[in-house]
Design a protein around this motif. Structure first.
Motif, short mmCIF file in Angstrom:
data_model
loop_
_atom_site.label_atom_id
_atom_site.label_comp_id
_atom_site.label_asym_id
_atom_site.label_seq_id
_atom_site.Cartn_x
_atom_site.Cartn_y
_atom_site.Cartn_z
N VAL A 129 38.51 43.31 25.49
CA VAL A 129 39.42 43.67 26.58
C VAL A 129 38.87 43.27 27.95
O VAL A 129 39.61 42.70 28.77
CB VAL A 129 39.78 45.16 26.52
CG1 VAL A 129 40.53 45.59 27.78
CG2 VAL A 129 40.63 45.45 25.28
N PRO A 130 37.59 43.54 28.28
CA PRO A 130 37.11 43.13 29.60
C PRO A 130 37.22 41.61 29.83
O PRO A 130 37.52 41.17 30.95
CB PRO A 130 35.64 43.57 29.60
CG PRO A 130 35.61 44.72 28.63
CD PRO A 130 36.57 44.32 27.54
N ASP A 131 36.99 40.83 28.77
CA ASP A 131 37.10 39.39 28.89
C ASP A 131 38.55 38.96 29.09
O ASP A 131 38.82 37.95 29.76
CB ASP A 131 36.53 38.71 27.65
CG ASP A 131 35.02 38.89 27.53
OD1 ASP A 131 34.40 39.35 28.52
OD2 ASP A 131 34.46 38.61 26.45
N VAL A 132 39.48 39.71 28.51
CA VAL A 132 40.89 39.41 28.70
C VAL A 132 41.25 39.53 30.18
O VAL A 132 41.94 38.67 30.75
CB VAL A 132 41.78 40.36 27.86
CG1 VAL A 132 43.24 40.28 28.30
CG2 VAL A 132 41.67 40.02 26.38
N GLY A 133 40.80 40.61 30.80
CA GLY A 133 41.09 40.79 32.22
C GLY A 133 40.56 39.65 33.06
O GLY A 133 41.26 39.14 33.94
N HIS A 134 39.34 39.24 32.78
CA HIS A 134 38.74 38.14 33.54
C HIS A 134 39.50 36.84 33.29
O HIS A 134 39.79 36.09 34.23
CB HIS A 134 37.27 37.97 33.16
CG HIS A 134 36.59 36.89 33.93
ND1 HIS A 134 36.19 37.04 35.25
CD2 HIS A 134 36.24 35.62 33.57
CE1 HIS A 134 35.63 35.91 35.66
NE2 HIS A 134 35.65 35.04 34.67
N ALA A 135 39.84 36.57 32.03
CA ALA A 135 40.54 35.32 31.69
C ALA A 135 41.94 35.29 32.29
O ALA A 135 42.48 34.21 32.55
CB ALA A 135 40.62 35.17 30.17
#
Length: 277
Positions: free
Chosen positions: A241-247
């Protein structure tokens, strides 16, 4: 969406399983809701979807994922448009043929010429009454709507859909160009100056004409695009999930969670769990 710009009636972010027929006015605000949207009109319609001008021919069933920022440009107040919304979670549970939902999640707008079994006009009145009645009547309407969606998926799989046309229309070309560019570059660290420079406008003037045309600010539109991108990644990838936000373009986790919850009614992880059981 329909003639109004009200918030979704069935919870944050979705209009629920709903249908109606009416004479919409041109929308003054670009908005989004987490449903598959079907519509059919006796007259041509023009939408702005992710900044693209999409022209829908008369008597053509149009289908798209309404979480993409969109706005009905046409003033169809003298006609009668038929609408159907199916929550994304419901549609995913139906496992529609031809990879229909994944195609829509990428931003496709599918168009299917009206044919027997896909004549939305004659169905929405009965469905609306049965959905409102609840109980067995609602179950019957839900089953018929599922069958309708399955027929639409089969028609699209057979190649009956047409590519969305992209051309200058009622919306100012410079605003449409800015909206499309924002959607394409939403994952980047965008600033107002970048958007204005793309359209060869002064920043203050760019903000003014954008809001006047779409009813929301450039920043609000950018947030809509980023949330739609995050929804897509949550449903189609296994990124944490944190990577989704960044992407998706959010530069802080707190901003990502706040914006996502504001527009979808639940945190990103809960959204993923609900729609990818």
């Amino acid at each position: 969406m329909s003639s109004t710009e009200a918030a979704p009636r069935h919870g944050v972010g979705s209009f629920g399983l709903s249908c109606w027929r009416g004479a919409p006015a041109a929308m003054t605000v670009a908005h989004r809701h987490d449903d598959l949207e079907f519509n059919l009109s006796p007259d041509p319609l023009e939408y702005l979807v992710d900044g693209r001008t999409v022209r829908i021919p008369p008597r053509t069933l149009a289908l798209f994922w309404a979480a993409r920022p969109h706005r009905l440009v046409t003033d169809a107040s003298r006609g009668h448009v038929s609408w159907l919304t199916v929550p994304l979670g419901t549609a995913l549970g139906w496992s529609l043929a031809g990879g229909l939902v994944p195609r829509l999640l990428t931003g496709a707008v599918l168009m299917i010429p009206e044919r027997p079994g896909l004549g939305l006009d004659g169905l929405v009145g009965v469905w609306a009454a049965e959905l409102a009645a609840g109980g067995e009547a609602r179950r019957a309407a839900t089953a018929e709507i599922e069958g309708f969606a399955r027929r639409a998926a089969l028609a699209a799989e057979a190649g009956a859909d047409g590519a969305a046309s992209v051309a200058a229309g009622a919306t100012r070309p410079d605003v449409a160009s800015m909206a499309a560019w924002i959607s394409e570059h939403a994952a980047e660290d965008l600033r107002i100056d970048d958007v204005a420079r793309h359209a060869h406008l002064a920043p203050q003037y760019a903000m003014t004409v954008f809001r006047r045309a779409l009813g929301i600010t450039i920043g609000e539109y950018l947030a809509q695009c980023r949330v739609a991108r995050a929804q897509h990644l949550l449903l189609t990838t296994d990124l944490p999930v944190p990577d989704v936000g960044h992407a998706a373009g959010f530069r802080s986790q707190s901003q990502f969670y706040a914006r996502f919850r504001e527009r979808c009614g639940e945190p990103p992880a809960a959204y993923r769990r609900r729609l990818r059981p």
